[in-house]
Design a protein around this motif. Structure first.
Motif, PDB file in Angstrom:
ATOM      1  N   GLU A 130       6.015 -29.137  43.468  1.00  0.00           N
ATOM      2  CA  GLU A 130       5.756 -29.465  42.057  1.00  0.00           C
ATOM      3  C   GLU A 130       4.661 -30.532  41.980  1.00  0.00           C
ATOM      4  OE1 GLU A 130       6.747 -28.010  39.363  1.00  0.00           O
ATOM      5  OE2 GLU A 130       8.012 -26.593  40.447  1.00  0.00           O
ATOM      6  N   THR A 131       3.485 -30.170  42.443  1.00  0.00           N
ATOM      7  CA  THR A 131       2.363 -31.098  42.402  1.00  0.00           C
ATOM      8  C   THR A 131       1.296 -30.543  41.465  1.00  0.00           C
ATOM      9  OG1 THR A 131       1.315 -29.945  44.234  1.00  0.00           O
ATOM     10  CG2 THR A 131       2.721 -31.834  44.798  1.00  0.00           C
ATOM     11  N   ARG A 132       0.434 -31.421  41.035  1.00  0.00           N
ATOM     12  CA  ARG A 132      -0.673 -30.992  40.180  1.00  0.00           C
ATOM     13  C   ARG A 132      -1.540 -29.957  40.913  1.00  0.00           C
ATOM     14  NH1 ARG A 132      -3.376 -32.728  35.706  1.00  0.00           N
ATOM     15  NH2 ARG A 132      -5.651 -32.573  35.705  1.00  0.00           N
ATOM     16  N   LEU A 133      -1.751 -30.192  42.206  1.00  0.00           N
ATOM     17  CA  LEU A 133      -2.553 -29.272  43.008  1.00  0.00           C
ATOM     18  C   LEU A 133      -1.948 -27.870  43.018  1.00  0.00           C
ATOM     19  CD1 LEU A 133      -4.877 -28.758  45.062  1.00  0.00           C
ATOM     20  CD2 LEU A 133      -3.342 -29.564  46.862  1.00  0.00           C
ATOM     21  N   CYS A 134      -0.661 -27.798  43.298  1.00  0.00           N
ATOM     22  CA  CYS A 134      -0.006 -26.482  43.348  1.00  0.00           C
ATOM     23  C   CYS A 134       0.050 -25.838  41.965  1.00  0.00           C
ATOM     24  CB  CYS A 134       1.395 -26.599  43.957  1.00  0.00           C
ATOM     25  SG  CYS A 134       1.361 -26.914  45.739  1.00  0.00           S
ATOM     26  N   HIS A 135       0.225 -26.654  40.932  1.00  0.00           N
ATOM     27  CA  HIS A 135       0.212 -26.088  39.580  1.00  0.00           C
ATOM     28  C   HIS A 135      -1.137 -25.433  39.283  1.00  0.00           C
ATOM     29  CE1 HIS A 135       3.643 -29.009  38.257  1.00  0.00           C
ATOM     30  NE2 HIS A 135       4.095 -27.972  38.919  1.00  0.00           N
ATOM     31  N   ALA A 136      -2.209 -26.105  39.696  1.00  0.00           N
ATOM     32  CA  ALA A 136      -3.541 -25.544  39.451  1.00  0.00           C
ATOM     33  C   ALA A 136      -3.756 -24.271  40.269  1.00  0.00           C
ATOM     34  CB  ALA A 136      -4.618 -26.577  39.779  1.00  0.00           C
ATOM     35  N   MET A 137      -3.282 -24.286  41.525  1.00  0.00           N
ATOM     36  CA  MET A 137      -3.409 -23.084  42.373  1.00  0.00           C
ATOM     37  C   MET A 137      -2.666 -21.914  41.728  1.00  0.00           C
ATOM     38  SD  MET A 137      -2.661 -24.974  46.036  1.00  0.00           S
ATOM     39  CE  MET A 137      -2.767 -23.543  47.137  1.00  0.00           C
ATOM     40  N   LYS A 138      -1.438 -22.193  41.285  1.00  0.00           N
ATOM     41  CA  LYS A 138      -0.620 -21.141  40.681  1.00  0.00           C
ATOM     42  C   LYS A 138      -1.229 -20.661  39.349  1.00  0.00           C
ATOM     43  CE  LYS A 138       3.999 -20.034  39.040  1.00  0.00           C
ATOM     44  NZ  LYS A 138       5.392 -20.430  38.837  1.00  0.00           N
ATOM     45  N   TYR A 139      -1.718 -21.608  38.570  1.00  0.00           N
ATOM     46  CA  TYR A 139      -2.318 -21.286  37.268  1.00  0.00           C
ATOM     47  C   TYR A 139      -3.392 -20.215  37.427  1.00  0.00           C
ATOM     48  CZ  TYR A 139      -5.138 -22.009  33.033  1.00  0.00           C
ATOM     49  OH  TYR A 139      -5.851 -21.829  31.870  1.00  0.00           O
ATOM     50  N   SER A 140      -4.278 -20.414  38.402  1.00  0.00           N
ATOM     51  CA  SER A 140      -5.371 -19.452  38.569  1.00  0.00           C
ATOM     52  C   SER A 140      -4.920 -18.181  39.287  1.00  0.00           C
ATOM     53  CB  SER A 140      -6.531 -20.098  39.333  1.00  0.00           C
ATOM     54  OG  SER A 140      -7.129 -21.101  38.543  1.00  0.00           O
ATOM     55  N   LEU A 141      -4.040 -18.345  40.260  1.00  0.00           N
ATOM     56  CA  LEU A 141      -3.622 -17.182  41.055  1.00  0.00           C
ATOM     57  C   LEU A 141      -2.798 -16.204  40.232  1.00  0.00           C
ATOM     58  CD1 LEU A 141      -3.668 -15.927  43.891  1.00  0.00           C
ATOM     59  CD2 LEU A 141      -1.641 -17.278  44.452  1.00  0.00           C
ATOM     60  N   MET A 142      -1.998 -16.717  39.315  1.00  0.00           N
ATOM     61  CA  MET A 142      -1.107 -15.848  38.553  1.00  0.00           C
ATOM     62  C   MET A 142      -1.640 -15.537  37.152  1.00  0.00           C
ATOM     63  SD  MET A 142       0.814 -15.309  41.020  1.00  0.00           S
ATOM     64  CE  MET A 142       2.106 -14.233  40.389  1.00  0.00           C
ATOM     65  N   ALA A 143      -2.943 -15.682  36.967  1.00  0.00           N
ATOM     66  CA  ALA A 143      -3.533 -15.466  35.640  1.00  0.00           C
ATOM     67  C   ALA A 143      -3.882 -13.998  35.401  1.00  0.00           C
ATOM     68  CB  ALA A 143      -4.777 -16.340  35.493  1.00  0.00           C
ATOM     69  N   SER A 144      -2.908 -13.133  35.496  1.00  0.00           N
ATOM     70  CA  SER A 144      -3.037 -11.703  35.179  1.00  0.00           C
ATOM     71  C   SER A 144      -4.361 -11.079  35.605  1.00  0.00           C
ATOM     72  CB  SER A 144      -2.819 -11.456  33.683  1.00  0.00           C
ATOM     73  OG  SER A 144      -3.818 -12.104  32.918  1.00  0.00           O
ATOM     74  N   GLY A 145      -4.684 -11.194  36.867  1.00  0.00           N
ATOM     75  CA  GLY A 145      -5.867 -10.512  37.389  1.00  0.00           C
ATOM     76  C   GLY A 145      -5.604  -9.026  37.557  1.00  0.00           C
ATOM     77  N   LYS A 146      -6.684  -8.285  37.767  1.00  0.00           N
ATOM     78  CA  LYS A 146      -6.557  -6.836  37.953  1.00  0.00           C
ATOM     79  C   LYS A 146      -5.914  -6.492  39.294  1.00  0.00           C
ATOM     80  CE  LYS A 146     -11.056  -6.276  37.257  1.00  0.00           C
ATOM     81  NZ  LYS A 146     -11.533  -7.438  36.497  1.00  0.00           N
ATOM     82  N   ARG A 147      -5.996  -7.448  40.257  1.00  0.00           N
ATOM     83  CA  ARG A 147      -5.479  -7.223  41.623  1.00  0.00           C
ATOM     84  C   ARG A 147      -6.172  -6.040  42.283  1.00  0.00           C
ATOM     85  NH1 ARG A 147      -3.668 -12.195  41.036  1.00  0.00           N
ATOM     86  NH2 ARG A 147      -1.589 -12.425  40.151  1.00  0.00           N
ATOM     87  N   LEU A 148      -7.445  -5.860  41.978  1.00  0.00           N
ATOM     88  CA  LEU A 148      -8.160  -4.706  42.520  1.00  0.00           C
ATOM     89  C   LEU A 148      -8.220  -4.734  44.042  1.00  0.00           C
ATOM     90  CD1 LEU A 148      -9.909  -2.171  42.003  1.00  0.00           C
ATOM     91  CD2 LEU A 148     -11.914  -3.680  42.064  1.00  0.00           C
ATOM     92  N   ARG A 149      -8.551  -5.902  44.602  1.00  0.00           N
ATOM     93  CA  ARG A 149      -8.701  -5.979  46.066  1.00  0.00           C
ATOM     94  C   ARG A 149      -7.374  -5.726  46.789  1.00  0.00           C
ATOM     95  NH1 ARG A 149     -11.781  -8.416  43.083  1.00  0.00           N
ATOM     96  NH2 ARG A 149     -14.032  -8.578  43.370  1.00  0.00           N
ATOM     97  N   PRO A 150      -6.278  -6.383  46.366  1.00  0.00           N
ATOM     98  CA  PRO A 150      -4.999  -6.069  47.034  1.00  0.00           C
ATOM     99  C   PRO A 150      -4.587  -4.606  46.872  1.00  0.00           C
ATOM    100  CG  PRO A 150      -4.742  -7.901  45.474  1.00  0.00           C
ATOM    101  CD  PRO A 150      -6.179  -7.521  45.458  1.00  0.00           C
ATOM    102  N   ILE A 151      -4.851  -4.033  45.702  1.00  0.00           N
ATOM    103  CA  ILE A 151      -4.464  -2.632  45.505  1.00  0.00           C
ATOM    104  C   ILE A 151      -5.289  -1.727  46.414  1.00  0.00           C
ATOM    105  CG2 ILE A 151      -4.414  -0.724  43.836  1.00  0.00           C
ATOM    106  CD1 ILE A 151      -3.677  -2.818  41.665  1.00  0.00           C
ATOM    107  N   LEU A 152      -6.576  -2.034  46.567  1.00  0.00           N
ATOM    108  CA  LEU A 152      -7.410  -1.261  47.494  1.00  0.00           C
ATOM    109  C   LEU A 152      -6.914  -1.401  48.934  1.00  0.00           C
ATOM    110  CD1 LEU A 152     -10.981  -1.974  46.064  1.00  0.00           C
ATOM    111  CD2 LEU A 152      -9.908   0.289  46.290  1.00  0.00           C
ATOM    112  N   CYS A 153      -6.491  -2.603  49.269  1.00  0.00           N
ATOM    113  CA  CYS A 153      -5.960  -2.866  50.610  1.00  0.00           C
ATOM    114  C   CYS A 153      -4.726  -1.994  50.856  1.00  0.00           C
ATOM    115  CB  CYS A 153      -5.629  -4.366  50.710  1.00  0.00           C
ATOM    116  SG  CYS A 153      -4.887  -4.872  52.264  1.00  0.00           S
TER     117      CYS A 153
END
Lengths: 303, 303
Positions: A37-60
């Motif tokens: 529960e740190t500011r750093l992890c909140h920022a990482m999570k904020y961007s990582l879980m921001a409803s991306g298309k996930r195109l690269r993982p899906i291609l993988c």
């Protein structure tokens, strides 16, 4: 169904939803066990879980299905690659670079947090990606394959690939690029990581060298097509639907395919690339149905 | 002579020079075969070859010598770790962070180049470090050990280690920290990567688990001592000799050991840490001569 029968209608929306859910759940699980529960992890999570298309993982994952099947190492690699993609977006959006305020429909990381946190959250996602690669449990005989995946991905994401592409993109702002220079820039900035995504999935699912070569051709072509479509959407797309501002390329004087070729020729170029990509999959027959559908998605997407 | 003094006169200056030369030559060789004539690579090289102390790579090599011998994988890991250290300096110096203009006696990367280039050169060095780890030729049975090294280093350099330490450092500016908070911050910001440097060298030279445990204790203590000495040098050091501005901690209101403990108690604290570090090496006897000398170097250095 025998192998000569036409493939059944493919439910691409269902496929994307399912695979996106697998990735989102895997990322959530990683976040729960690794983030504090740190500011750093909140920022990482904020961007990582921001409803991306996930195109690269899906291609993988789709590449893994094409040569074998999805296993936990494929999922780990897919998550790690999405982290690398997300870090690159955070840093590209910084004031010193594209200075974007909106991304995936939300304030960019440095707007939501602050610039120092955004730099560090990007750094941390990039670093964490390699922790995830290296932590995926592999059998002793597969450790060498995971090292090869790490080598591929880091080469694609680094100064011989994505980061050099971003440098060229910044340097080109306000300058008229030739079509070749534009293609090279995109091959580095977007293509390299997309190629590595596909190759990683295939490698970790036991794909042969010749299979991986074909998949890399496919990935190179859809990667470039993806970028051509991005440029087209920047002209024609709907800001609300895309979750980011449109019309920005023209106002910044960026070289784009529509600017160099015109809209209609750009669309034709994208279609040709997709066609080449589909051809590269011929050796896989019906096993590549999902990759074929994804190639069509790249060109038909609205965001 | 007591048990922790080096048994024979040890030529530390010669040792440091030799090992620094090995690293500098290995880095030069990597640069020649991997860098292009691009602005990005020039910036990466500018910071990487800016006459650093090479403390982390030297510790990595000395740990290898303590449990076995230096091999090509140890050199590769030492180079990769120096890249990670260099990237962290480039990003820490950015205007949004410490906003430093001078580093290792030269203009910082964003001053010499520009801010976007500095962000990307840092990103690229971090990414390249993992390419170097993953490209070191290892026998199939040692691939798993290299994955373990990558896991250790990425964990130490990421949001559970160095980057979180930098976040805490930034957050603490102008705030009075407790001694415990200061120690935690430093354990993360500097200690974690120093521990990983030592553990990497030992792992790749075939060290046992119990040997690595002792080496990690050693590294934790010299890592903290290193930071205490850094703070002391910021008060007492000579800017010309150190290649960076001094007196900056006080003017920024940073919490430091001298500010919390006073100069003389800070020196005593550093000496105690070094003493503990030397004790942790007892099991190695004469094989740890270089690590012992390095511990003394940490406390006696002038830059």
């Amino acid at each position: 169904m025998n192998s000569f029968a036409p493939p059944a209608p493919f439910d691409l929306t269902g496929y994307l939803d399912n695979h996106r859910r697998v990735i989102d759940q895997a990322l959530e699980k990683i976040i729960i066990s690794h983030f504090a529960e740190t500011r750093l992890c909140h920022a990482m999570k904020y961007s990582l879980m921001a409803s991306g298309k996930r195109l690269r993982p899906i291609l993988c994952m789709a590449a893994a299905e094409t040569v074998g099947e999805i296993n936990p190492q494929v999922i780990a690699a897919a998550c790690a690659i999405e982290m690398i993609h997300t870090y690159s977006l955070i840093h590209d959006d910084l004031p010193a670079m594209d200075n974007d305020a909106l991304r995936r429909g939300k304030p960019t990381c440095h707007v939501q947090f602050d610039e120092a946190t955004a730099v560090l959250a990007g750094d941390a996602l990039l670093t964490f990606a390699f922790e995830i690669f290296a932590s995926a449990s592999v059998s002793p005989e597969n450790a060498g394959i995971m090292l090869q995946v790490i080598r591929n991905v880091s080469t694609a994401a680094g100064h011989k690939g994505m980061i050099e592409g971003q440098m060229q993109d910044i340097a080109a702002e306000g300058i008229d690029m030739t079509l070749d220079a534009l293609k090279t820039m995109h091959a580095l900035k977007t293509g390299a990581l997309i190629e590595a995504s596909v190759a990683s999935g295939a490698l970790l699912a036991g794909g042969s060298e010749s299979e991986i070569r074909q998949l890399e051709i496919y990935a190179r072509d859809i990667g470039l097509a993806f970028q051509v479509v991005d440029d087209i959407l920047n002209v024609e797309g709907d800001a609300g639907e895309m979750g980011k501002a449109t019309g920005t390329d023209a106002s910044r004087g960026k070289s784009t395919y529509p600017a160099l070729l015109g809209l209609s020729q750009s669309k034709q170029f994208a279609a040709e690339l997709i066609n080449n990509a589909l051809h590269a999959l011929d050796i896989f027959g019906i096993k590549s149905t999902s990759l074929k559908a994804l190639a069509n998605y790249v060109i038909e997407r609205k965001r």
